[in-house]
Design a protein around this motif. Structure first.
Motif, PDB file in Angstrom:
ATOM      1  N   ALA A 110       3.987  10.265  -6.886  1.00  0.00           N
ATOM      2  CA  ALA A 110       5.040  10.618  -7.848  1.00  0.00           C
ATOM      3  C   ALA A 110       4.444  10.901  -9.219  1.00  0.00           C
ATOM      4  O   ALA A 110       4.856  11.847  -9.908  1.00  0.00           O
ATOM      5  CB  ALA A 110       6.066   9.493  -7.934  1.00  0.00           C
ATOM      6  N   GLN A 111       3.465  10.091  -9.623  1.00  0.00           N
ATOM      7  CA  GLN A 111       2.823  10.296 -10.927  1.00  0.00           C
ATOM      8  C   GLN A 111       2.050  11.615 -10.945  1.00  0.00           C
ATOM      9  O   GLN A 111       2.114  12.370 -11.913  1.00  0.00           O
ATOM     10  CB  GLN A 111       1.889   9.132 -11.248  1.00  0.00           C
ATOM     11  CG  GLN A 111       1.315   9.215 -12.638  1.00  0.00           C
ATOM     12  CD  GLN A 111       0.473   7.982 -13.001  1.00  0.00           C
ATOM     13  OE1 GLN A 111       0.201   7.136 -12.159  1.00  0.00           O
ATOM     14  NE2 GLN A 111       0.068   7.911 -14.252  1.00  0.00           N
ATOM     15  N   SER A 112       1.352  11.933  -9.875  1.00  0.00           N
ATOM     16  CA  SER A 112       0.613  13.190  -9.778  1.00  0.00           C
ATOM     17  C   SER A 112       1.566  14.377  -9.844  1.00  0.00           C
ATOM     18  O   SER A 112       1.315  15.375 -10.532  1.00  0.00           O
ATOM     19  CB  SER A 112      -0.192  13.253  -8.481  1.00  0.00           C
ATOM     20  OG  SER A 112      -1.197  12.287  -8.487  1.00  0.00           O
ATOM     21  N   GLY A 141       0.804  -1.207   0.000  1.00  0.00           N
ATOM     22  CA  GLY A 141       0.000   0.000   0.000  1.00  0.00           C
ATOM     23  C   GLY A 141       0.844   1.268   0.000  1.00  0.00           C
ATOM     24  O   GLY A 141       0.492   2.266  -0.623  1.00  0.00           O
ATOM     25  N   GLN A 142       1.968   1.226   0.727  1.00  0.00           N
ATOM     26  CA  GLN A 142       2.839   2.399   0.767  1.00  0.00           C
ATOM     27  C   GLN A 142       3.517   2.631  -0.581  1.00  0.00           C
ATOM     28  O   GLN A 142       3.676   3.775  -1.018  1.00  0.00           O
ATOM     29  CB  GLN A 142       3.899   2.234   1.857  1.00  0.00           C
ATOM     30  CG  GLN A 142       3.339   2.338   3.257  1.00  0.00           C
ATOM     31  CD  GLN A 142       4.427   2.127   4.304  1.00  0.00           C
ATOM     32  OE1 GLN A 142       5.452   1.511   4.024  1.00  0.00           O
ATOM     33  NE2 GLN A 142       4.186   2.638   5.512  1.00  0.00           N
ATOM     34  N   VAL A 143       3.923   1.536  -1.244  1.00  0.00           N
ATOM     35  CA  VAL A 143       4.580   1.647  -2.557  1.00  0.00           C
ATOM     36  C   VAL A 143       3.584   2.195  -3.573  1.00  0.00           C
ATOM     37  O   VAL A 143       3.894   3.087  -4.362  1.00  0.00           O
ATOM     38  CB  VAL A 143       5.150   0.287  -3.004  1.00  0.00           C
ATOM     39  CG1 VAL A 143       5.625   0.338  -4.443  1.00  0.00           C
ATOM     40  CG2 VAL A 143       6.261  -0.160  -2.086  1.00  0.00           C
ATOM     41  N   SER A 144       2.375   1.685  -3.556  1.00  0.00           N
ATOM     42  CA  SER A 144       1.327   2.143  -4.486  1.00  0.00           C
ATOM     43  C   SER A 144       1.009   3.617  -4.245  1.00  0.00           C
ATOM     44  O   SER A 144       0.852   4.392  -5.194  1.00  0.00           O
ATOM     45  CB  SER A 144       0.078   1.291  -4.302  1.00  0.00           C
ATOM     46  OG  SER A 144      -0.929   1.736  -5.165  1.00  0.00           O
TER      47      SER A 144
END
Length: 118
Positions: free
Chosen positions: A11-13, A2-5
């Protein structure tokens, strides 16, 4: 997981927002550059028209000294023209000084004419 996601989503945002900012900046810069070039082109067109109208204003005046003024508009840009013409030698020679000014700057010129045949 969950933390990686969550980190990937953040990062994508961030990347998407940064790319959008760069794209907006580039579009605004390009729009300003094209608008500036368009105004400069219109200013040059107005100056050319004002100078051309000086020649028409001097036509048909039989005095040896002529003071001519003109105003022109091209694509929303205004220009004012001015000129002085002096004929001598029984009208066989002339000297003219003229110019025009618009937002893009001034333009000046001098001419000399001589009649070769009667």
């Amino acid at each position: 997981m969950g933390q990686v996601s969550s980190a990937l989503t953040q990062a994508q945002s961030y990347t998407d927002a940064s790319a959008a900012n760069v794209q907006d900046w580039a579009k605004n810069y390009t729009d300003r550059a094209f608008n500036r070039a368009s105004k400069q082109s219109a200013s040059a067109g107005a100056i050319g028209t004002a100078i051309g109208m000086l020649a028409l204003g001097a036509q048909g005046i039989s005095y040896s000294d002529k003071l001519i003024m003109s105003v022109a508009n091209y694509r929303g840009q205004m220009a004012a023209g001015f000129g002085y013409n002096h004929s001598f030698g029984d009208g066989k020679m002339s000297v003219a000084v003229g110019g025009a000014i618009a937002r893009g700057g001034p333009a000046f010129g001098v001419s000399f004419g001589i009649g070769l045949h009667h």
